[in-house]
Design an enzyme around this catalytic site. Structure first.
Site, PDB file in Angstrom:
ATOM      1  N   GLU A 113       6.242   2.337   8.081  1.00 43.82           N
ATOM      2  CA  GLU A 113       7.673   2.431   8.383  1.00 43.82           C
ATOM      3  C   GLU A 113       7.950   2.042   9.833  1.00 43.82           C
ATOM      4  O   GLU A 113       8.950   1.415  10.141  1.00 43.82           O
ATOM      5  CB  GLU A 113       8.185   3.853   8.115  1.00 43.82           C
ATOM      6  N   ASP A 172       2.614   6.925   8.899  1.00 48.04           N
ATOM      7  CA  ASP A 172       2.259   6.209  10.126  1.00 48.04           C
ATOM      8  C   ASP A 172       3.159   6.694  11.265  1.00 48.04           C
ATOM      9  O   ASP A 172       4.193   7.318  11.019  1.00 48.04           O
ATOM     10  CB  ASP A 172       2.401   4.694   9.943  1.00 48.04           C
TER      11      ASP A 172
END
Ligand code: ZN
Length: 455
Positions: free
Chosen positions: A158, A96
Site C-alpha cells: 500500500e 507493509d
C-alpha cells in the site's frame, strides 16, 4: 433462519474484547518489530517475513490462509466461514510500512515498539499493522461463532501505491467479492470521536511548458520588449487562483456540504503556518480540504538563483498538483485545467500542458443498512456518535475496491487519531482508541449478520 441467531449482548462483547486486548497488543508489537518497508531500496525479505507472520496469526484463528503475489509484494488472504447463508464481509488492511526516516528523529527506535502514556510508538504500530490486528481481534473475539463469512485481505504494498493490487483483485475476485467491505487504513476525527471516511479527493499531476523565444538572449539588449519564459510562467501561474485564494479554473467541481468544521487555529498550528500567513479559499475549512479542488505549484525548472545570469529565458516548465473534488472525473478536471491555462497564455506565449498522473477520488453513498449498522456499532463502542469525514488526498486501493464491487457497501475506517503521525517520526497508536476500534469491528459483524441476514 439461516444465520446465527444467538445475539451476544454489547456488554458481554465489551468484556470479551477487553480481555483479549493484552494479547492483541503483544501480537501487534511482534508485527511492528518486523521492518516491512515495501520501498524497493529496503530489504524485501522483511516484507515476506511480515506476510508470513500475519499468515501465522490468522491461521492460529482457524482461518484458511494463503500468501499470494502477482509480481508485487506478498499479500495475505484468509477466510473463515460463518453460518450457512451468512453475509460476506471483506476486511482490508496492509502489513507493509513507510521507511522510518532518520533514527535521530525518533524518541525510541522505530522497530522496537514502546508503550508510553497510553500510546504504542513504532513504525507501523498504527499504519497499518493496528488495522491488521483490529480485524484479527474481531475474528478472535467470535472464535468459532463468527456471525458472518469473513475474508481478510492484507496487502503488502500500500505504501508504494498498490501497483499489483488490480491483478490480485482480478485473480481472486470470486473469493473476495462481499456484501460489505471494511477498509481500515484511515483515521478517526478525534480521541473519543469515531469517523467514517466517506470522501477522498482525486488527484491530477500536470506539467506546463511555456516558450516565448527561440533561444535565450541578453536581458539588457531585449528586456522591456521581448518577454522571457519565466516571468511569463509566473503570470500564468497567477491565473490559477483568485485574489482570495480560491481555485479559478472554470469547470472544476466543488461542494461545501460538510457536517463538521476544522478549528482555524488548530489548522494553522497543524500546517505550521507562519503567524502572518493567511488562510486561503472560502467556505468551511473542511470543504476547502476535502470537497473543493486545490492547485499547488510543486516544481519549476528554471535557472537556479546562484547560477542565474542577466538573460531572458526562452522556456520554463512547472509541475502542478491538482486535487479534484471527490466525485469529479479526474480526466475532466485535467481537461479543464489545460483549457484554462492555454486560454490564459500571457503575451501570446506558447503554452503546453501535459498530463503526468491521474488518480480517481471516492465518494461513498454513505446510506443504507450497512452504513446504519456501522454507525450504530461505532456508537456502541465509543458511546459517542461517529462523524463523516473526508480526506484531502487519495488512497488508490479504495477506488480499486469500489470499481471491483460497485454494489458492496464500502466502509473506510481506521485506527489513527490526529496525533498518530503516520509516515512521520514517532508514529503511535492510542491504545484506548484501539480497543474501541476492535470492539466496533466485533459488534459490526453481529450487526451486519442480523441486518443483512434477515433482509
Ligand atoms: Zn496505511
Amino acid at each position: 433462519m439461516n444465520t446465527n441467531d444467538t445475539v451476544v449482548d454489547l456488554e458481554q462483547l465489551r468484556e470479551r474484547v477487553r480481555s483479549l486486548m493484552p494479547k492483541v497488543v503483544e501480537d501487534l508489537k511482534d508485527l511492528t518489530r518486523i521492518p516491512s518497508v515495501s520501498l524497493g531500496s529496503f530489504d524485501q525479505t522483511q516484507v515476506a517475513r511480515s506476510a508470513e507472520a500475519v499468515a501465522e496469526l490468522l491461521a492460529a484463528e482457524g482461518m484458511d490462509v494463503k500468501v499470494v503475489a502477482e509480481g508485487g509484494r506478498p499479500a495475505v488472504i484468509a477466510h473463515k466461514s460463518g453460518p450457512a447463508g451468512a453475509p460476506k464481509v471483506l476486511m482490508y488492511a496492509h502489513h507493509d510500512v513507510q521507511p522510518p526516516g532518520a533514527d535521530a528523529d525518533w524518541d525510541t527506535p522505530p522497530f522496537e515498539p514502546t508503550e508510553r502514556a497510553g500510546r504504542l510508538y513504532g513504525r507501523g504500530a498504527a499504519d497499518d499493522k493496528a488495522g491488521v490486528m483490529a480485524h484479527l481481534a474481531a475474528v478472535r473475539a467470535w472464535g468459532d461463532d463468527l456471525p458472518c463469512d469473513v475474508t481478510l485481505f492484507i496487502e503488502g504494498e500500500e505504501e508504494i501505491a498498490s501497483d499489483s493490487l488490480p491483478a490480485l483483485l482480478e485473480k481472486y475476485a470470486d473469493e473476495l467479492r462481499s456484501d460489505a467491505l471494511v477498509l481500515a487504513d484511515s483515521a478517526n476525527w478525534a480521541v473519543g470521536t469515531p469517523a467514517l471516511t466517506t470522501t477522498l479527493r482525486g488527484t491530477v499531476r500536470a506539467v506546463v511548458t511555456v516558450r516565448t523565444l527561440k533561444h535565450s538572449v541578453h536581458s539588457g539588449m531585449f528586456g522591456g520588449a521581448a518577454p522571457d519564459a519565466l516571468t511569463t510562467m509566473c503570470r500564468l501561474m497567477a491565473e490559477l487562483h483568485d485574489a482570495e485564494g480560491n481555485v479559478a479554473v472554470p469547470g472544476l467541481d466543488a461542494s461545501e456540504d460538510t457536517e463538521i468544521e476544522y478549528d482555524a487555529d488548530q489548522l494553522r498550528s497543524d500546517a505550521g503556518m507562519l503567524p502572518g500567513t493567511q488562510l486561503i479559499g472560502s467556505g468551511p475549512l473542511t470543504s476547502r480540504l476535502w470537497l473543493k479542488p486545490s492547485i499547488t505549484v510543486i516544481g519549476i525548472d528554471a535557472p537556479g538563483v546562484d547560477v542565474a545570469s542577466n538573460t531572458l529565458t526562452a522556456s520554463a516548465r512547472a509541475k502542478l498538483s491538482l486535487r479534484v473534488a471527490p466525485s469529479q472525473d479526474p480526466q475532466a478536471a485535467f481537461d479543464a485545467l489545460k483549457k484554462h491555462l492555454e486560454d490564459a497564455a500571457p503575451w501570446g506565449a506558447e503554452v503546453n500542458v501535459e498530463l503526468d498522473e491521474l488518480g480517481a477520488g471516492f465518494s461513498a453513498d454513505a446510506n443504507g443498512p450497512v452504513y446504519e449498522e456501522a454507525r450504530a456499532a461505532f456508537a456502541d463502542a465509543w458511546q459517542n456518535e461517529p462523524v463523516d469525514v473526508g480526506i484531502g488526498g487519495s488512497i488508490p486501493f479504495v477506488s480499486l475496491f469500489a470499481e471491483m464491487m460497485p454494489d458492496a457497501a464500502l466502509l473506510v475506517t481506521g485506527v489513527e487519531d490526529p496525533d498518530t503521525r503516520a509516515h512521520g517520526a514517532n508514529e503511535s497508536l492510542h491504545l484506548g482508541e484501539f480497543e474501541k476500534v476492535c470492539l466496533a469491528e466485533t459488534v459490526l459483524l453481529q450487526r451486519i449478520a442480523r441486518r443483512l441476514g434477515s433482509e
